[in-house]
Design an enzyme around this catalytic site. Structure first.
Site, PDB file in Angstrom:
ATOM      1  N   PRO A   2       0.698  -1.181  -0.034  1.00 16.80           N
ATOM      2  CG  PRO A   2       0.060  -0.908   2.090  1.00 16.80           C
ATOM      3  CD  PRO A   2       0.890  -1.784   1.374  1.00 16.80           C
ATOM      4  CD  GLU A   3       4.465   3.939  -2.509  1.00 13.22           C
ATOM      5  OE1 GLU A   3       4.279   4.775  -3.088  1.00 13.22           O
ATOM      6  OE2 GLU A   3       5.392   3.031  -2.886  1.00 13.22           O
TER       7      GLU A   3
END
Length: 285
Positions: A2-3
């Site tokens: 996750p970004e």
DNA sequence: CCCACGACCTGTGGGC
DNA sequence: TGCCCACAGGTCGTGG
């Protein structure tokens, strides 16, 4: 995974099954993720109606009708899987082609419509908690976050103010969530490449015109990744069976030794702040 | 305050 | 085949 783009993709996938639904059942299979889960975590979720599913930086925020909000951060390896009630799948729902190892499924939610949402996180760098919705902004997780890179408060003047006098390299500076909230290792590398800025350059020594370009490339690269459905670095398929296979092609990230797409010089990997940086030493100055 | 670095935890892939 | 090391999308706490 996750970004910001990946978290936004997860938000968009989960919203249709969660928003407006009541949580019929909640289960925490262990007392902690990265941090201890709050007291009576599952009990405080059960029976609550999910009013909305928002994102702030890399956090998912779900205000509930109990006055509390469920806040989740996926860390490095957290992922949500929707196990839709058979035959009720709708566009927007998704699952991962490779089933997560069930021994790392830590939290399970079940809605009043019969959908089941599992949170799986092998490394357990993710975390969840419940925060009174009125106190969200003042909470330590949110109080010192910088502007959303896709919001109106992110512009060249913000960066020039935040970068002023900084000797720290621009790569590490852009990873600082107090300066911009939501960028991570991949998209910082990609935005710097698109801006022709060396990751080693001191943040305080970038000309105003280049900061203007940097804000544009940050937005562009994030928007493109969101459009592409988030770059999970793994294949995923949509539930409706469409070929959802997605391979986001990064220009520099993970491409050590490969030719720069602009000048064909080899992409270099260096370590900054203990993390890999990929860049083209010829194009980025 | 600023910054660098180790810690947290598990899995995977490459080299020998 | 097996073993060991390096490395992985993020943040937090410590110490200079």
């Amino acid at each position: 995974m996750p970004e910001l783009p990946e978290v936004e993709t997860v938000r968009r996938g989960l919203a249709p099954v969660l928003e407006g639904r009541r949580l019929k059942r909640a289960q925490a299979r262990r007392p902690d993720l990265r941090f201890a889960l709050p007291e009576r975590f599952a009990a405080r979720l059960e029976g609550a109606k999910v009013l909305k599913l928002d994102r702030r930086a890399k956090y998912l925020v779900a205000p509930l009708d109990t006055g509390e909000s469920l806040v989740a951060h996926l860390g490095m390896s957290g992922r949500f899987t929707i196990l839709a009630k058979r035959g009720t799948e709708r566009p927007g729902e998704f699952y991962y082609a490779d089933a997560p190892d069930p021994t790392h499924t830590h939290v399970v939610l079940e809605t009043d419509r019969g959908d089941r949402i599992e949170y799986n996180d092998p490394r357990r760098f993710g975390y969840m908690t419940l925060i009174p919705t009125d106190d969200l902004e003042a909470h330590a997780y949110f109080a010192s976050l910088g502007p959303e890179p896709l919001g109106n408060a992110f512009h060249a003047e913000h960066l020039s103010g935040a970068f002023a006098g900084k000797k720290q390299n621009v790569k590490a500076t852009l990873l600082d969530q107090r300066i911009v909230a939501g960028l991570g290792n991949i998209y910082v590398c990609e935005a710097l490449f698109r801006s022709s800025i060396s990751p080693k350059r001191a943040a305080g020594r970038i000309a105003a015109a280049r900061l203007e370009l940097l804000t544009t490339t940050v937005r562009d690269v994030l928007n493109e990744a969101i459009e592409a459905g988030g770059s999970t670095l793994r294949d995923y398929a949509t539930v409706d069976g469409a070929l959802g296979y997605f391979q986001h092609r990064f220009k520099v990230y993970g491409r050590e030794g490969e030719p720069c797409p602009t000048c064909a010089a080899p992409i270099v990997r260096i370590v900054q702040g203990g993390r890999s940086t990929f860049y083209c030493p010829k194009c980025q100055r």
